[in-house]
Write a protein that holds these residues in place. Structure first.
Motif, PDB file in Angstrom:
ATOM      1  N   UNK A 154     -16.224 -80.415   3.979  1.00  0.00           N
ATOM      2  CA  UNK A 154     -16.362 -78.688   4.541  1.00  0.00           C
ATOM      3  C   UNK A 154     -14.808 -78.114   4.142  1.00  0.00           C
ATOM      4  N   UNK A 155     -13.737 -78.817   4.873  1.00  0.00           N
ATOM      5  CA  UNK A 155     -12.566 -78.557   4.998  1.00  0.00           C
ATOM      6  C   UNK A 155     -11.720 -78.566   4.157  1.00  0.00           C
ATOM      7  N   UNK A 156     -12.318 -79.427   2.756  1.00  0.00           N
ATOM      8  CA  UNK A 156     -11.874 -79.439   1.724  1.00  0.00           C
ATOM      9  C   UNK A 156     -12.467 -78.352   0.900  1.00  0.00           C
ATOM     10  N   UNK A 157     -13.381 -78.885   0.726  1.00  0.00           N
ATOM     11  CA  UNK A 157     -13.996 -77.383   0.200  1.00  0.00           C
ATOM     12  C   UNK A 157     -13.586 -75.516   0.556  1.00  0.00           C
ATOM     13  N   UNK A 158     -13.403 -75.319   1.908  1.00  0.00           N
ATOM     14  CA  UNK A 158     -12.562 -74.168   2.353  1.00  0.00           C
ATOM     15  C   UNK A 158     -11.244 -73.566   1.609  1.00  0.00           C
ATOM     16  N   UNK A 159     -10.542 -74.832   1.289  1.00  0.00           N
ATOM     17  CA  UNK A 159      -9.750 -74.824   0.792  1.00  0.00           C
ATOM     18  C   UNK A 159      -9.453 -75.476  -0.807  1.00  0.00           C
ATOM     19  N   UNK A 160     -10.143 -74.867  -1.161  1.00  0.00           N
ATOM     20  CA  UNK A 160     -10.365 -74.641  -2.540  1.00  0.00           C
ATOM     21  C   UNK A 160     -11.028 -75.675  -3.805  1.00  0.00           C
ATOM     22  N   UNK A 161     -10.707 -77.109  -3.291  1.00  0.00           N
ATOM     23  CA  UNK A 161     -11.116 -78.149  -3.763  1.00  0.00           C
ATOM     24  C   UNK A 161     -12.660 -78.743  -3.605  1.00  0.00           C
ATOM     25  N   UNK A 162     -12.835 -77.878  -4.420  1.00  0.00           N
ATOM     26  CA  UNK A 162     -15.035 -78.049  -4.450  1.00  0.00           C
ATOM     27  C   UNK A 162     -14.844 -79.591  -5.538  1.00  0.00           C
ATOM     28  N   UNK A 163     -14.080 -79.838  -6.076  1.00  0.00           N
ATOM     29  CA  UNK A 163     -14.587 -81.176  -6.950  1.00  0.00           C
ATOM     30  C   UNK A 163     -14.849 -82.221  -6.238  1.00  0.00           C
ATOM     31  N   UNK A 164     -13.676 -82.226  -5.745  1.00  0.00           N
ATOM     32  CA  UNK A 164     -13.137 -83.059  -4.484  1.00  0.00           C
ATOM     33  C   UNK A 164     -13.799 -83.737  -3.445  1.00  0.00           C
ATOM     34  N   UNK A 165     -14.169 -82.344  -3.141  1.00  0.00           N
ATOM     35  CA  UNK A 165     -15.052 -83.010  -2.442  1.00  0.00           C
ATOM     36  C   UNK A 165     -16.545 -83.236  -1.837  1.00  0.00           C
ATOM     37  N   UNK A 166     -16.997 -82.555  -3.765  1.00  0.00           N
ATOM     38  CA  UNK A 166     -18.297 -83.350  -3.930  1.00  0.00           C
ATOM     39  C   UNK A 166     -18.554 -84.936  -4.475  1.00  0.00           C
ATOM     40  N   UNK A 167     -16.835 -85.115  -4.576  1.00  0.00           N
ATOM     41  CA  UNK A 167     -17.151 -86.849  -4.710  1.00  0.00           C
ATOM     42  C   UNK A 167     -17.156 -87.376  -3.555  1.00  0.00           C
ATOM     43  N   UNK A 168     -16.090 -86.732  -2.217  1.00  0.00           N
ATOM     44  CA  UNK A 168     -15.619 -87.635  -1.145  1.00  0.00           C
ATOM     45  C   UNK A 168     -17.296 -87.498  -0.381  1.00  0.00           C
ATOM     46  N   UNK A 169     -18.446 -86.396  -0.642  1.00  0.00           N
ATOM     47  CA  UNK A 169     -19.666 -86.373  -0.059  1.00  0.00           C
ATOM     48  C   UNK A 169     -20.853 -87.697  -0.166  1.00  0.00           C
TER      49      UNK A 169
END
Length: 329
Positions: A154-169
């Motif tokens: 969620x923190x990564x997403x809020x920082x604008x790294x949506x694709x990375x957050x999707x990978x790690x989730x």
């Protein structure tokens, strides 16, 4: 020193965090920790400041020569005492120097080495490379639980790294995997490796790219198992050449593994034919750094016969100073 003497306003937004940190410190060192000193061990190699700066700015000429002055693996994992125990892998990760990261990992760097905050260096600003080499999520030095992982995403997403957050989730997102069970009529895929991209919720499948052919497929998690990159099985090879880094690609994992095995044999034969080969390489590296005016920044030559390679580092043990303690009767 008691916490009530630790001056901070209870209304301060970081008050609770300071309370927790001080209590943890006192539990480890005791409430009478004031006026203690730290004992040091001798298995620590310090990363010189000029090498850290070179890694940070991408000056590969210096970064690649310094490890050759001594035990390469020990220097690859060296940490800067004045930089929060950050090492070469950390500087390569935050600058997204992918070839340098791969070179360090091939030569013994630990993708899960922790920084001073207890976070895995391999999962830096762009964790794609680290995930492929087996990086795991740590929080304050401990493996993360599911809730912690979701919070980080969620923190990564809020920082604008949506694709990375999707990978790690997802469980396998961003990982290198081996295909263990092929779809119908595709038995040729069994044993092949792939890089896993996004998880498709609707079909309960992963989008993957087959290594060496770049074929894109959708596969279920039951078709895949993790096969992290390792120094013996990286899938490609990054070599140091003319003070730079070059990536060598192959047609298959087997070809890559054979190449690495051959390099190991050639190195052993070279040492047998010329016992002084290692010393010559160390001296050449020393001469180059001296030519650049950097030799004096870390003292005399670090050849094993002339200087101890290892320097001291804190182990967490405490030792009382003599005399009165500061602020105590």
């Amino acid at each position: 020193m008691k916490f009530n003497s630790f001056v901070i306003d209870p209304s301060h937004p970081e008050y609770e965090e300071h309370v927790r940190a001080v209590k943890e410190f006192e539990e480890e060192y005791g409430e009478d920790w004031d006026s203690t000193i730290i004992e040091y061990d001798n298995d620590f190699v310090n990363l010189p400041e000029y090498v850290a700066k070179a890694a940070f700015t991408g000056n590969f000429r210096i970064v690649l020569q310094w490890p050759k002055k001594g035990n390469i693996k020990e220097r690859i994992i060296a940490k800067g005492k004045e930089a929060g125990n950050m090492g070469l892998l950390f500087f390569a990760a935050i600058n997204q120097q992918h070839n340098l990261m791969s070179f360090l990992l091939q030569n013994g760097a630990d993708v899960n080495v922790l920084n001073s905050a207890g976070m895995s260096v391999g999962l830096g600003p762009n964790p794609n490379r680290g995930l492929l080499w087996g990086a795991e999520l740590f929080e304050e030095g401990e493996p993360s639980i599911k809730e912690m992982k979701l919070a980080l995403c969620e923190t990564i997403t809020s920082n604008g790294y949506v694709q990375i957050a999707k990978l790690m989730s997802s469980e396998l997102g961003g990982r290198r995997c081996e295909i263990v069970c092929a779809p119908n009529t595709r038995g040729d895929l069994v044993g092949k490796t792939c890089v896993v991209h996004e998880y498709i919720i609707e079909s309960n499948q992963y989008k993957v790219t087959i290594e060496f052919t770049n074929e894109v497929l959708l596969l279920g998690s039951d078709h895949l198992k993790r096969r992290d990159r390792t120094p013996q099985d990286p899938g490609y090879y990054v070599e140091s050449e003319n003070n730079g880094l070059n990536r060598r690609d192959f047609k298959s994992n087997e070809e890559c593994q054979a190449f690495i095995a051959c390099l190991s044999v050639e190195k052993e034969e070279s040492l047998e034919n010329d016992p002084d080969a290692k010393a010559k390489a160390e001296q050449a590296a020393t001469d180059l750094l001296a030519e650049l005016g950097l030799e004096d920044l870390e003292g005399p030559s670090s050849n094993a016969s002339k200087k101890k390679e290892k320097q001291s580092a804190a182990t967490g043990k405490k030792k009382k100073r003599g005399g009165k303690k500061k602020g105590r009767k």
